[in-house]
Design a protein around this motif. Structure first.
Motif, PDB file in Angstrom:
ATOM      1  N   UNK A 140       0.817  -1.218   0.000  1.00  0.00           N
ATOM      2  CA  UNK A 140       0.000   0.000   0.000  1.00  0.00           C
ATOM      3  C   UNK A 140       0.852   1.269   0.000  1.00  0.00           C
ATOM      4  N   UNK A 141       2.171   1.101  -0.052  1.00  0.00           N
ATOM      5  CA  UNK A 141       3.098   2.236   0.012  1.00  0.00           C
ATOM      6  C   UNK A 141       3.834   2.400  -1.316  1.00  0.00           C
ATOM      7  N   UNK A 142       4.212   3.633  -1.628  1.00  0.00           N
ATOM      8  CA  UNK A 142       5.058   3.870  -2.804  1.00  0.00           C
ATOM      9  C   UNK A 142       6.460   3.336  -2.529  1.00  0.00           C
ATOM     10  N   UNK A 143       7.261   3.235  -3.583  1.00  0.00           N
ATOM     11  CA  UNK A 143       8.639   2.785  -3.405  1.00  0.00           C
ATOM     12  C   UNK A 143       9.421   3.683  -2.459  1.00  0.00           C
ATOM     13  N   UNK A 144       9.225   4.984  -2.584  1.00  0.00           N
ATOM     14  CA  UNK A 144       9.916   5.923  -1.701  1.00  0.00           C
ATOM     15  C   UNK A 144       9.517   5.744  -0.251  1.00  0.00           C
ATOM     16  N   UNK A 145       8.224   5.502  -0.026  1.00  0.00           N
ATOM     17  CA  UNK A 145       7.750   5.270   1.340  1.00  0.00           C
ATOM     18  C   UNK A 145       8.298   3.954   1.889  1.00  0.00           C
ATOM     19  N   UNK A 146       8.338   2.917   1.049  1.00  0.00           N
ATOM     20  CA  UNK A 146       8.907   1.635   1.491  1.00  0.00           C
ATOM     21  C   UNK A 146      10.371   1.797   1.885  1.00  0.00           C
ATOM     22  N   UNK A 147      11.117   2.567   1.100  1.00  0.00           N
ATOM     23  CA  UNK A 147      12.521   2.752   1.431  1.00  0.00           C
ATOM     24  C   UNK A 147      12.673   3.532   2.730  1.00  0.00           C
ATOM     25  N   UNK A 148      11.768   4.487   2.971  1.00  0.00           N
ATOM     26  CA  UNK A 148      11.821   5.229   4.234  1.00  0.00           C
ATOM     27  C   UNK A 148      11.480   4.329   5.421  1.00  0.00           C
ATOM     28  N   UNK A 149      10.597   3.350   5.224  1.00  0.00           N
ATOM     29  CA  UNK A 149      10.347   2.355   6.277  1.00  0.00           C
ATOM     30  C   UNK A 149      11.630   1.562   6.537  1.00  0.00           C
ATOM     31  N   UNK A 150      12.349   1.208   5.457  1.00  0.00           N
ATOM     32  CA  UNK A 150      13.623   0.502   5.605  1.00  0.00           C
ATOM     33  C   UNK A 150      14.638   1.315   6.402  1.00  0.00           C
ATOM     34  N   UNK A 151      14.657   2.627   6.170  1.00  0.00           N
ATOM     35  CA  UNK A 151      15.558   3.509   6.925  1.00  0.00           C
ATOM     36  C   UNK A 151      15.138   3.548   8.398  1.00  0.00           C
ATOM     37  N   UNK A 152      13.820   3.685   8.639  1.00  0.00           N
ATOM     38  CA  UNK A 152      13.313   3.711  10.015  1.00  0.00           C
ATOM     39  C   UNK A 152      13.653   2.414  10.746  1.00  0.00           C
ATOM     40  N   UNK A 153      13.543   1.285  10.036  1.00  0.00           N
ATOM     41  CA  UNK A 153      13.861  -0.021  10.637  1.00  0.00           C
ATOM     42  C   UNK A 153      15.320  -0.065  11.095  1.00  0.00           C
ATOM     43  N   UNK A 154      16.229   0.438  10.248  1.00  0.00           N
ATOM     44  CA  UNK A 154      17.653   0.459  10.612  1.00  0.00           C
ATOM     45  C   UNK A 154      17.909   1.435  11.764  1.00  0.00           C
ATOM     46  N   UNK A 155      17.270   2.612  11.715  1.00  0.00           N
ATOM     47  CA  UNK A 155      17.460   3.618  12.766  1.00  0.00           C
ATOM     48  C   UNK A 155      16.959   3.144  14.123  1.00  0.00           C
ATOM     49  N   UNK A 156      15.915   2.309  14.112  1.00  0.00           N
ATOM     50  CA  UNK A 156      15.311   1.855  15.372  1.00  0.00           C
ATOM     51  C   UNK A 156      16.308   1.102  16.251  1.00  0.00           C
ATOM     52  N   UNK A 157      17.329   0.514  15.643  1.00  0.00           N
ATOM     53  CA  UNK A 157      18.330  -0.246  16.409  1.00  0.00           C
ATOM     54  C   UNK A 157      19.382   0.670  17.044  1.00  0.00           C
ATOM     55  N   UNK A 158      19.239   1.991  16.834  1.00  0.00           N
ATOM     56  CA  UNK A 158      20.199   2.983  17.363  1.00  0.00           C
ATOM     57  C   UNK A 158      21.636   2.678  16.939  1.00  0.00           C
ATOM     58  N   UNK A 159      21.872   2.566  15.633  1.00  0.00           N
ATOM     59  CA  UNK A 159      23.216   2.202  15.162  1.00  0.00           C
ATOM     60  C   UNK A 159      24.219   3.335  15.344  1.00  0.00           C
ATOM     61  N   UNK A 160      25.493   2.975  15.440  1.00  0.00           N
ATOM     62  CA  UNK A 160      26.571   3.973  15.447  1.00  0.00           C
ATOM     63  C   UNK A 160      26.826   4.478  14.028  1.00  0.00           C
ATOM     64  N   UNK A 161      26.636   3.577  13.044  1.00  0.00           N
ATOM     65  CA  UNK A 161      26.918   3.876  11.639  1.00  0.00           C
ATOM     66  C   UNK A 161      25.750   3.356  10.805  1.00  0.00           C
ATOM     67  N   UNK A 162      25.398   4.115   9.747  1.00  0.00           N
ATOM     68  CA  UNK A 162      24.388   3.660   8.786  1.00  0.00           C
ATOM     69  C   UNK A 162      25.048   3.457   7.425  1.00  0.00           C
ATOM     70  N   UNK A 163      24.812   2.296   6.812  1.00  0.00           N
ATOM     71  CA  UNK A 163      25.301   1.998   5.469  1.00  0.00           C
ATOM     72  C   UNK A 163      24.115   2.049   4.509  1.00  0.00           C
ATOM     73  N   UNK A 164      24.279   2.750   3.390  1.00  0.00           N
ATOM     74  CA  UNK A 164      23.221   2.857   2.385  1.00  0.00           C
ATOM     75  C   UNK A 164      23.758   2.326   1.058  1.00  0.00           C
ATOM     76  N   UNK A 165      23.155   1.235   0.576  1.00  0.00           N
ATOM     77  CA  UNK A 165      23.604   0.620  -0.677  1.00  0.00           C
ATOM     78  C   UNK A 165      22.673   1.037  -1.811  1.00  0.00           C
ATOM     79  N   UNK A 166      23.066   2.075  -2.542  1.00  0.00           N
ATOM     80  CA  UNK A 166      22.265   2.607  -3.658  1.00  0.00           C
ATOM     81  C   UNK A 166      20.784   2.682  -3.280  1.00  0.00           C
ATOM     82  N   UNK A 167      20.455   3.453  -2.248  1.00  0.00           N
ATOM     83  CA  UNK A 167      19.099   3.430  -1.697  1.00  0.00           C
ATOM     84  C   UNK A 167      18.025   3.981  -2.629  1.00  0.00           C
TER      85      UNK A 167
END
Length: 254
Positions: free
Chosen positions: A140-167
């Motif tokens: 029910x989400x656009x591709x951009x919204x899905x990718x932002x959910x993916x970013x939120x999922x990674x951020x939720x773990x409180x990482x020290x570093x974020x890696x983005x592979x051709x997001x």
């Protein structure tokens, strides 16, 4: 001066007789945004996957702060809590809502109580501008919204570093901006990021350092001004001219 969060020394990856990259040295300081550019098939994505141990390197060492994470006996799940990753193709669970996708790692990996995990997941969805889409499924989400959910999922773990592979590579051109805007905001907040991308406007505007890779080696690295306006090597100049010609038109239309 910022201290190194990630230190890479002499990193090497091979598949059979094919050397993907060899003897890569890299330092990522706290709060830095590092953008890696280069032709397809040159080892950029494999390097990112090695940085959080999704792919095991064949030689060299990686340190996260003072811990060598390539040492035997390293808890890989623990490492991935500290080094988050956002993939090209979102990799969301289609049967789970946006909220449930973000919450999953908090409950299963961090063993957070359900209510606390839900509050944290909602906070991260709000951080990427999707508080009103928490109950929506990926379909029910656009591709951009899905990718932002993916970013939120990674951020939720409180990482020290974020890696983005051709997001943004799997997105329609009109949806790229919303993802890059979230990444710009993270950079301003001081998140440490390593980004593989062809989005040269983002690289020029946001990167502290740009690394140009080709044929499994780092050809040149420097500030955006140094690489875009005063490259040391003709190959760097040639690549940037071609990529800006190709993707610059797209950015101008966005």
């Amino acid at each position: 001066m910022s201290k190194p969060i990630l230190t890479v020394k002499q990193l090497t990856k091979r598949y059979g007789s094919n050397t993907v990259f060899e003897n890569i040295d890299l330092t990522v300081n706290e709060g830095d945004t590092i953008v890696i550019i280069g032709p397809s098939g040159t080892g950029k994505s494999t390097l990112l996957r090695c940085l959080n141990l999704l792919t095991k390197p064949d030689g060299g060492q990686i340190w996260l702060d003072d811990q060598e994470i390539t040492a035997k006996g390293t808890d890989e799940d623990h490492v991935r809590q500290h080094i988050g990753m956002v993939f090209q193709n979102f990799l969301l669970f289609n049967h789970l809502t946006a909220l449930e996708n973000v919450k999953l790692g908090l409950v299963r990996v961090k063993h957070m109580p359900e209510k606390e995990a839900e509050t944290k997941a909602l906070e991260e969805l709000a951080r990427v501008g999707l508080a009103d889409r928490a109950g929506h499924y990926p379909g029910q989400l656009s591709g951009g919204q899905q990718q932002r959910v993916g970013i939120a999922r990674a951020l939720a773990m409180d990482p020290r570093v974020m890696l983005f592979d051709e997001p943004t590579s799997a997105l329609d051109p009109e949806l790229i901006g919303e993802v890059l805007e979230v990444m710009r905001k993270l950079a301003l907040e001081g998140m440490t990021m390593v980004v593989v991308t062809h989005e040269m406007g983002f690289a020029r505007e946001v990167a502290d350092r740009i690394i140009f890779m080709e044929k499994g080696s780092i050809v040149e690295e420097g500030s955006p001004d140094a690489l875009f306006y005063h490259p040391k090597f003709e190959r760097t100049r040639e690549f940037l001219w071609k990529i800006t010609e190709l993707y610059g038109k797209k950015e101008a239309q966005a």
